[in-house]
Design a protein around this motif. Structure first.
Motif, short mmCIF file in Angstrom:
data_model
loop_
_atom_site.label_atom_id
_atom_site.label_comp_id
_atom_site.label_asym_id
_atom_site.label_seq_id
_atom_site.Cartn_x
_atom_site.Cartn_y
_atom_site.Cartn_z
N LYS A 77 -28.10 29.62 66.45
CA LYS A 77 -28.05 28.58 65.56
C LYS A 77 -29.09 27.62 65.71
O LYS A 77 -29.75 27.24 64.47
N SER A 78 -29.71 27.75 66.83
CA SER A 78 -31.03 26.71 67.02
C SER A 78 -32.18 27.67 67.60
O SER A 78 -32.06 28.60 68.15
N ASN A 79 -33.61 27.28 67.15
CA ASN A 79 -34.83 28.18 67.51
C ASN A 79 -35.35 27.21 68.58
O ASN A 79 -36.25 27.77 69.27
N LYS A 80 -35.02 26.10 68.97
CA LYS A 80 -35.39 25.08 69.99
C LYS A 80 -34.53 25.61 71.36
O LYS A 80 -33.95 26.48 71.47
N THR A 81 -35.25 24.95 72.26
CA THR A 81 -35.22 25.11 73.80
C THR A 81 -34.95 24.06 74.59
O THR A 81 -35.64 22.83 74.43
N ASP A 82 -33.81 23.91 75.31
CA ASP A 82 -33.44 22.77 76.34
C ASP A 82 -32.94 23.28 77.36
O ASP A 82 -31.71 23.73 77.67
N ILE A 83 -33.69 23.51 78.53
CA ILE A 83 -33.04 24.20 79.89
C ILE A 83 -32.39 23.25 80.66
O ILE A 83 -31.41 23.98 81.42
N SER A 84 -32.60 21.71 80.69
CA SER A 84 -31.64 21.05 81.03
C SER A 84 -30.46 21.16 80.80
O SER A 84 -29.61 20.98 81.56
N SER A 102 -36.51 33.20 80.73
CA SER A 102 -36.89 32.37 79.62
C SER A 102 -38.50 32.51 79.61
O SER A 102 -39.09 32.74 80.73
N ASP A 103 -39.25 31.80 78.52
CA ASP A 103 -40.62 31.58 78.57
C ASP A 103 -40.81 30.37 79.35
O ASP A 103 -41.95 29.73 79.72
N PHE A 104 -40.15 29.36 79.38
CA PHE A 104 -40.05 28.24 80.12
C PHE A 104 -41.21 27.28 79.39
O PHE A 104 -41.84 26.25 79.99
N ILE A 105 -41.54 27.36 78.07
CA ILE A 105 -42.20 26.55 77.33
C ILE A 105 -41.37 25.60 76.64
O ILE A 105 -40.64 26.13 75.48
N THR A 106 -41.09 24.69 77.10
CA THR A 106 -40.23 23.48 76.65
C THR A 106 -40.73 22.04 76.82
O THR A 106 -41.60 22.07 77.94
N GLU A 107 -40.36 21.16 76.03
CA GLU A 107 -40.75 19.81 76.14
C GLU A 107 -40.03 19.01 77.13
O GLU A 107 -40.29 17.90 77.57
N ASP A 108 -38.81 19.57 77.40
CA ASP A 108 -37.70 18.67 78.13
C ASP A 108 -38.07 18.64 80.14
O ASP A 108 -38.57 19.70 80.34
N ASP A 109 -37.67 17.76 80.49
CA ASP A 109 -37.78 17.55 81.96
C ASP A 109 -36.60 17.99 82.71
O ASP A 109 -35.71 17.23 82.39
N TYR A 110 -36.49 19.27 83.18
CA TYR A 110 -35.52 19.52 83.81
C TYR A 110 -35.37 19.48 85.24
O TYR A 110 -34.72 20.25 86.00
N GLU A 111 -36.02 18.76 85.86
CA GLU A 111 -36.35 18.53 87.34
C GLU A 111 -34.90 18.25 88.20
O GLU A 111 -34.35 18.85 88.78
N LYS A 112 -34.47 17.08 87.30
CA LYS A 112 -33.36 16.63 87.83
C LYS A 112 -31.90 17.54 87.84
O LYS A 112 -31.29 17.68 88.91
N LYS A 156 -40.11 22.99 94.30
CA LYS A 156 -39.50 21.76 94.84
C LYS A 156 -38.13 21.62 94.89
O LYS A 156 -37.68 21.09 95.69
N CYS A 157 -37.53 22.30 94.03
CA CYS A 157 -35.84 22.19 94.10
C CYS A 157 -35.32 23.50 94.84
O CYS A 157 -34.05 23.79 94.90
N GLY A 158 -36.20 24.15 95.60
CA GLY A 158 -35.68 25.09 96.58
C GLY A 158 -35.26 26.53 95.69
O GLY A 158 -34.58 27.27 96.26
N SER A 159 -35.77 26.49 94.46
CA SER A 159 -35.23 27.80 93.66
C SER A 159 -36.49 28.76 93.90
O SER A 159 -37.57 28.43 93.74
N GLY A 160 -36.00 30.13 93.40
CA GLY A 160 -37.48 31.22 93.19
C GLY A 160 -38.05 31.05 92.03
O GLY A 160 -37.31 30.93 91.19
N THR A 161 -39.15 31.86 91.92
CA THR A 161 -39.68 32.36 90.56
C THR A 161 -40.24 33.66 90.49
O THR A 161 -40.61 34.02 91.77
N VAL A 162 -40.14 34.31 89.43
CA VAL A 162 -40.71 35.45 89.11
C VAL A 162 -41.31 35.40 87.63
O VAL A 162 -40.87 34.63 86.83
N SER A 163 -42.77 35.73 87.58
CA SER A 163 -43.53 35.92 86.38
C SER A 163 -43.86 37.16 85.87
O SER A 163 -44.54 37.93 86.97
N THR A 164 -43.41 37.71 84.66
CA THR A 164 -43.74 39.02 84.42
C THR A 164 -44.24 38.95 82.99
O THR A 164 -43.68 38.30 82.01
#
Length: 288
Positions: free
Chosen positions: A155-162, A182-192, A263-271
């Motif tokens: 329904k939406s084209n925007k992104t909100d990871i938080s 995801s591509d993780f291109i977003t303006e939101d702050d999802y650290e918390k 910082k949050c103890g989670s892993g990352t993969v970039s492809t």
């Protein structure tokens, strides 16, 4: 997309990704993630043929006869796939778009879960929760997930990871292995929200990107459209300062993704779209 074409696409992805999960990923994520293994059940007297390495020496010394520790295998894991289906995922300058690679990765991991008799669930998100499929087992369930990955229109084209992470924390009460793709291109702050979700779940961020997103090519004055807002503007790519500004912006998003997940103890993969995600994922599993 008509039913015949959809089934053809589902079958094509099933053949490719099932082969990968059968011969390459089978069991890999089980040995890589916390929470799978053996849990202590009880102690009992030693019997002929028992593994001497299981002897509980403290209890043996107390009763002056051999006792062993008995373990039982933990119950199956639950895997949650969190898939970004916002507008930016439709971008691609090679043979495939980001969304197509995202679908392949998700399908491969879903079949891996099935191979290990684990439950698999799906969250499709943009800046809202577009679709939630609760975790279940079985091939028919996995095929439904693949159909939704191929056919679902957001329904939406925007992104909100938080927002997606909040939903995960609110719906998934038991510990799960979570792949956020995801591509993780977003303006939101999802650290918390990532920190909160990461305390309960084992989360891995899988970043899928295109080579043309890393650096803006010098191709003159061109119209560019933001896939998430729909806004179009003319950009002078001849300008070195414009290209540098874009590169800094893009790198800041990538750095944020890597830094916050770490910082949050989670892993990352970039492809990258034109790279082998198989090698990237296998390398990640083996490094854990």
């Amino acid at each position: 997309m008509d039913t015949k074409e959809l089934l053809k696409k589902v079958r094509k992805i099933e053949i490719k990704t099932r082969r990968l999960s059968d011969h390459i990923f089978s069991g890999e994520y089980h040995t890589s993630f916390k929470g799978r293994g053996m849990t202590f059940s009880e102690v009992r007297q030693y019997q002929f043929g028992d593994d001497v390495r299981a002897i509980d020496w403290n209890v043996t010394a107390r009763y002056n006869e051999p006792y062993i520790k008995v373990f039982e295998e933990e119950r199956e894991l639950t895997m949650m796939l969190m898939v970004d289906i916002s507008g930016s995922e439709s971008f691609g300058t090679k043979n495939q778009t980001k969304s197509e690679i995202v679908t392949e990765i998700a399908a491969t991991m879903a079949f891996s879960a099935t191979q290990n008799n684990d439950k698999i669930g799906l969250i499709l998100f943009s800046d809202e929760i577009e679709l939630y499929i609760p975790p279940k087992k079985g091939k028919s369930h996995v095929l439904r997930i693949i159909r939704e990955l191929i056919e679902f229109s957001p329904k939406s084209n925007k992104t909100d990871i938080s927002q997606a992470l909040k939903f995960l924390s609110g719906t998934q009460k038991k510990k799960a292995i979570v792949f956020m793709i995801s591509d993780f291109i977003t303006e939101d702050d999802y650290e918390k929200t990532l920190k909160i979700a990461g305390k309960k779940h084992d989360i891995t961020g899988v970043r899928v990107y295109d080579i043309r997103e890393e650096k803006m090519p010098n191709v003159g004055l061109v119209p560019m459209q933001d896939a998430e807002t729909g806004e179009t503007q003319w950009v002078n790519t001849n300008s070195a300062s414009v290209r540098l500004q874009y590169e800094k912006y893009y790198n800041s998003k990538v750095d944020y993704f890597k830094d916050i997940f770490s910082k949050c103890g989670s892993g990352t993969v970039s492809t990258r779209v034109d790279e082998s995600y198989v090698k990237k994922l296998l390398g990640y599993f083996k490094s854990r």
